[in-house]
Design an enzyme around this catalytic site. Structure first.
Site, mmCIF file in Angstrom:
data_model
loop_
_atom_site.group_PDB
_atom_site.id
_atom_site.type_symbol
_atom_site.label_atom_id
_atom_site.label_comp_id
_atom_site.label_asym_id
_atom_site.label_seq_id
_atom_site.Cartn_x
_atom_site.Cartn_y
_atom_site.Cartn_z
ATOM 1 N N ASN A 24 0.523 -1.468 -0.133
ATOM 2 C CA ASN A 24 -0.191 -0.085 0.001
ATOM 3 C C ASN A 24 0.667 0.738 0.223
ATOM 4 O OD1 ASN A 24 -2.358 -1.879 0.371
ATOM 5 N ND2 ASN A 24 -2.509 -1.483 2.392
ATOM 6 N N GLY A 45 -5.917 -9.133 3.038
ATOM 7 C CA GLY A 45 -6.248 -8.172 1.853
ATOM 8 C C GLY A 45 -5.519 -8.144 0.780
ATOM 9 N N CYS A 67 13.296 22.823 -10.558
ATOM 10 C CA CYS A 67 13.684 22.745 -12.073
ATOM 11 C C CYS A 67 13.089 23.125 -13.010
ATOM 12 C CB CYS A 67 14.588 21.782 -11.908
ATOM 13 S SG CYS A 67 13.870 20.131 -12.588
ATOM 14 N N ASP A 82 -0.196 3.903 0.991
ATOM 15 C CA ASP A 82 -1.499 5.764 1.647
ATOM 16 C C ASP A 82 -0.537 5.359 2.989
ATOM 17 O OD1 ASP A 82 -2.208 2.797 3.627
ATOM 18 O OD2 ASP A 82 -3.844 2.649 2.482
ATOM 19 N N CYS A 116 8.642 20.444 -10.570
ATOM 20 C CA CYS A 116 9.848 20.651 -9.404
ATOM 21 C C CYS A 116 10.034 22.174 -9.864
ATOM 22 C CB CYS A 116 10.843 19.844 -10.092
ATOM 23 S SG CYS A 116 13.009 19.623 -9.009
ATOM 24 N N HIS A 150 5.310 -0.273 -3.042
ATOM 25 C CA HIS A 150 4.828 0.534 -4.120
ATOM 26 C C HIS A 150 5.028 1.520 -4.352
ATOM 27 C CE1 HIS A 150 2.854 -3.337 -5.366
ATOM 28 N NE2 HIS A 150 3.925 -3.844 -5.698
ATOM 29 N N GLU A 180 -12.433 -12.986 0.039
ATOM 30 C CA GLU A 180 -12.694 -13.837 -0.781
ATOM 31 C C GLU A 180 -11.502 -14.629 -0.823
ATOM 32 O OE1 GLU A 180 -14.117 -11.746 -3.722
ATOM 33 O OE2 GLU A 180 -12.475 -11.037 -4.569
ATOM 34 N N CYS A 203 11.043 13.951 -9.327
ATOM 35 C CA CYS A 203 11.482 14.885 -10.409
ATOM 36 C C CYS A 203 11.853 13.449 -11.523
ATOM 37 C CB CYS A 203 12.540 15.984 -9.951
ATOM 38 S SG CYS A 203 12.568 17.020 -11.625
ATOM 39 N N SER A 205 -4.977 -9.055 -3.395
ATOM 40 C CA SER A 205 -6.013 -10.096 -4.627
ATOM 41 C C SER A 205 -4.992 -10.636 -4.518
ATOM 42 C CB SER A 205 -6.433 -9.702 -5.816
ATOM 43 O OG SER A 205 -4.978 -8.341 -5.914
HETATM 44 C C1 BJW Z 1 -10.382 -7.355 2.084
HETATM 45 C C2 BJW Z 1 -10.810 -6.435 2.272
HETATM 46 C C3 BJW Z 1 -11.453 -6.123 3.877
HETATM 47 C C4 BJW Z 1 -11.217 -5.401 0.457
HETATM 48 N N1 BJW Z 1 -10.634 -7.502 4.735
HETATM 49 N N2 BJW Z 1 -9.964 -8.454 2.993
HETATM 50 C C5 BJW Z 1 5.946 -12.921 -13.097
HETATM 51 C C6 BJW Z 1 4.949 -13.327 -13.630
HETATM 52 C C7 BJW Z 1 3.804 -11.610 -14.140
HETATM 53 C C8 BJW Z 1 3.984 -11.036 -14.343
HETATM 54 C C9 BJW Z 1 5.113 -10.299 -13.418
HETATM 55 C C10 BJW Z 1 5.474 -11.105 -12.921
HETATM 56 N N3 BJW Z 1 6.612 -10.413 -12.059
HETATM 57 C C11 BJW Z 1 6.121 -9.068 -12.718
HETATM 58 C C12 BJW Z 1 5.099 -9.174 -13.743
HETATM 59 C C13 BJW Z 1 5.308 -7.480 -14.554
HETATM 60 C C14 BJW Z 1 3.588 -7.541 -13.460
HETATM 61 C C15 BJW Z 1 2.847 -8.015 -12.082
HETATM 62 O O1 BJW Z 1 2.730 -8.348 -11.744
HETATM 63 N N4 BJW Z 1 1.572 -8.052 -13.542
HETATM 64 C C16 BJW Z 1 0.532 -9.015 -12.880
HETATM 65 C C17 BJW Z 1 -0.815 -7.902 -12.387
HETATM 66 C C18 BJW Z 1 0.427 -10.224 -13.824
HETATM 67 N N5 BJW Z 1 4.345 -6.211 -11.835
HETATM 68 C C19 BJW Z 1 5.059 -5.479 -12.243
HETATM 69 O O2 BJW Z 1 5.173 -4.566 -13.241
HETATM 70 C C20 BJW Z 1 6.226 -4.728 -10.743
HETATM 71 N N6 BJW Z 1 7.662 -4.805 -11.479
HETATM 72 C C21 BJW Z 1 8.372 -5.670 -12.170
HETATM 73 O O3 BJW Z 1 8.375 -6.794 -11.511
HETATM 74 O O4 BJW Z 1 9.665 -5.528 -12.241
HETATM 75 C C22 BJW Z 1 10.069 -6.523 -12.802
HETATM 76 C C23 BJW Z 1 9.215 -6.469 -14.100
HETATM 77 C C24 BJW Z 1 8.802 -5.873 -15.369
HETATM 78 C C25 BJW Z 1 8.018 -6.027 -16.528
HETATM 79 C C26 BJW Z 1 8.465 -7.565 -16.273
HETATM 80 C C27 BJW Z 1 9.074 -8.587 -15.711
HETATM 81 C C28 BJW Z 1 9.894 -8.243 -14.536
HETATM 82 C C29 BJW Z 1 5.598 -3.490 -10.425
HETATM 83 C C30 BJW Z 1 4.343 -3.770 -9.608
HETATM 84 C C31 BJW Z 1 3.685 -2.853 -8.979
HETATM 85 C C32 BJW Z 1 2.404 -2.444 -8.672
HETATM 86 N N7 BJW Z 1 1.885 -0.843 -8.944
HETATM 87 C C33 BJW Z 1 0.417 -1.021 -8.590
HETATM 88 C C34 BJW Z 1 0.652 0.760 -8.340
HETATM 89 C C35 BJW Z 1 0.629 1.125 -6.701
HETATM 90 C C36 BJW Z 1 1.088 2.948 -7.035
HETATM 91 C C37 BJW Z 1 -0.486 3.417 -6.608
HETATM 92 O O5 BJW Z 1 -1.198 3.114 -5.217
HETATM 93 O O6 BJW Z 1 -1.097 3.915 -7.756
HETATM 94 O O7 BJW Z 1 0.433 -1.375 -6.830
HETATM 95 S S1 BJW Z 1 -1.284 -2.109 -9.217
HETATM 96 C C38 BJW Z 1 -1.597 -1.696 -7.835
HETATM 97 O O8 BJW Z 1 -1.521 -3.307 -7.146
HETATM 98 C C39 BJW Z 1 -0.547 -1.414 -6.385
HETATM 99 C C40 BJW Z 1 -1.079 -2.614 -5.415
HETATM 100 O O9 BJW Z 1 -0.136 -2.481 -4.087
HETATM 101 C C41 BJW Z 1 -1.311 -4.037 -6.354
HETATM 102 C C42 BJW Z 1 -1.846 -5.011 -5.460
HETATM 103 O O10 BJW Z 1 -3.392 -4.523 -5.284
HETATM 104 P P1 BJW Z 1 -3.770 -5.084 -3.637
HETATM 105 O O11 BJW Z 1 -3.403 -4.509 -3.257
HETATM 106 O O12 BJW Z 1 -3.613 -6.229 -3.899
HETATM 107 O O13 BJW Z 1 -5.481 -5.061 -4.028
HETATM 108 P P2 BJW Z 1 -6.295 -5.139 -4.820
HETATM 109 O O14 BJW Z 1 -7.648 -4.602 -5.462
HETATM 110 O O15 BJW Z 1 -6.179 -6.557 -6.358
HETATM 111 O O16 BJW Z 1 -6.898 -6.341 -4.023
HETATM 112 C C43 BJW Z 1 -7.343 -6.228 -2.985
HETATM 113 C C44 BJW Z 1 -7.959 -7.530 -1.842
HETATM 114 O O17 BJW Z 1 -8.757 -6.890 -1.211
HETATM 115 C C45 BJW Z 1 -9.019 -8.219 -2.900
HETATM 116 O O18 BJW Z 1 -8.507 -9.515 -2.892
HETATM 117 C C46 BJW Z 1 -10.172 -7.480 -1.553
HETATM 118 O O19 BJW Z 1 -10.895 -9.275 -1.784
HETATM 119 C C47 BJW Z 1 -9.482 -7.568 -0.314
HETATM 120 N N8 BJW Z 1 -10.710 -7.038 0.352
HETATM 121 N N9 BJW Z 1 -11.951 -5.176 1.521
HETATM 122 C C48 BJW Z 1 -10.427 -8.075 3.589
HETATM 123 N N10 BJW Z 1 -12.214 -5.309 4.172
#
Ligand code: BJW
Length: 241
Positions: free
Chosen positions: A93, A178, A141, A95, A139, A110, A206, A118, A180
């Site tokens: 997160n 929390g 600059c 936040d 920035c 993240h 879920e 910048c 996915s």
């Molecule tokens: C509750 C609840 C409650 C609700 N109680 N639960 C290997 C395999 C395949 C792909 C890749 C791989 N390695 C890298 C990749 C590419 C890519 C990737 O993973 N893609 C997949 C999606 C396919 N990864 C990247 O690009 C990463 N970089 C990297 O690896 O660099 C090298 C590289 C690049 C390219 C290829 C290979 C290597 C970078 C990832 C950056 C993610 N950035 C974000 C945005 C951050 C900035 C911002 O916030 O604006 O990060 S995307 C977004 O997803 C954010 C989150 O941190 C992240 C995860 O999401 P999260 O937190 O899991 O949220 P949700 O909405 O998905 O799930 C919420 C969950 O909560 C749900 O399950 C609900 O049920 C639950 N829930 N209420 C309990 N009350």
């Protein structure tokens, strides 16, 4: 039979832990902003195409988050950090709610939505202005600033990732709360912990792709389940004095 003891606890959190504070998650209906999916905006390509649009989204999120408070799940992790022999929190997160709750032994894999970078010089600043007076912000600059967060296709900070890996490898209990569990490399950390013998507990509303590999899947809201889980685990995690 001897009761289990956990000498090293690692926790991985995702946006679901902040949902009950009022912060939208990424995927599902909740993840929609205007008609965009979060995944379409959290990319360097989206920023290159339309920096103002991406910044409007971040400005909107910063406004929402500024009005949110940490919830019972964030606070429980602070208690765990204080009472466990070894504890490490890995959050996806941006936040800042874990730090606001009082967590210290942690990494924000993240990045952080309250930091900007910048695009010309790479320097990083804290910026907590809500709303931003100028979009995109600039920035001193003159170059546009970007959020200091990790977008798809970008590398994670090396030392944060190293710390997360180490914590996954050494822990004997991992809680995954929390998320996915689809975004890598964060989504690979529970498998690393499991391969090294950790007991894996997932807390989510879920089931996720991780669920079949978890030793326990607790379906329910993080703010409700985590305090109850901690009540149960506390005796097995507390340091020996
Ligand atoms: C509750 C609840 C409650 C609700 N109680 N639960 C290997 C395999 C395949 C792909 C890749 C791989 N390695 C890298 C990749 C590419 C890519 C990737 O993973 N893609 C997949 C999606 C396919 N990864 C990247 O690009 C990463 N970089 C990297 O690896 O660099 C090298 C590289 C690049 C390219 C290829 C290979 C290597 C970078 C990832 C950056 C993610 N950035 C974000 C945005 C951050 C900035 C911002 O916030 O604006 O990060 S995307 C977004 O997803 C954010 C989150 O941190 C992240 C995860 O999401 P999260 O937190 O899991 O949220 P949700 O909405 O998905 O799930 C919420 C969950 O909560 C749900 O399950 C609900 O049920 C639950 N829930 N209420 C309990 N009350």
């Amino acid at each position: 039979m001897e009761k289990p003891r956990y000498s090293s606890v690692t926790v991985l959190t995702g946006s679901g832990i902040s949902a009950e504070s009022g912060v939208p998650t990424f995927r599902g209906e909740d993840g929609l902003w205007r008609h965009y999916h979060a995944e379409e905006l959290a990319t360097p390509q989206a920023f290159a195409r339309d920096a103002a649009l991406v910044w409007e989204w971040y400005d909107w999120r910063r406004g929402l988050i500024a009005a949110c408070e940490p919830n019972a799940a964030h606070r429980t992790l602070v208690e765990m950090e204080r009472e466990c022999e070894e504890f490490f929190l890995i959050t996806q997160n941006v936040d800042g709610l874990h730090r606001r709750a009082g967590s210290e032994r942690m990494v924000e894999l993240h990045g952080n939505i309250w930091q900007v970078r910048c695009t010309a010089e790479g320097s990083v600043f804290v910026n907590e202005e809500v709303p931003l007076p100028q979009i995109p912000p600039r920035c001193s600059c003159g170059a546009p600033l970007r959020p200091h967060v990790v977008w798809f296709g970008e590398s994670l900070d090396h030392s944060s990732m190293q710390a997360a890996h180490a914590a996954a490898e050494i822990c004997d209990l991992m809680l995954v709360i929390g998320t996915s569990a689809v975004v890598h490399p964060a989504a690979s950390l529970p498998a690393i912990a499991k391969q090294h013998g950790a007991y894996l507990v997932e807390v989510n509303l879920e089931r996720t792709p991780l669920s079949p590999y978890a030793d326990e899947v607790l379906l329910g809201s993080a703010a409700q389940v985590l305090p109850e889980l901690w009540d149960r685990l506390r005796p097995a995690c507390q340091g020996v004095s």
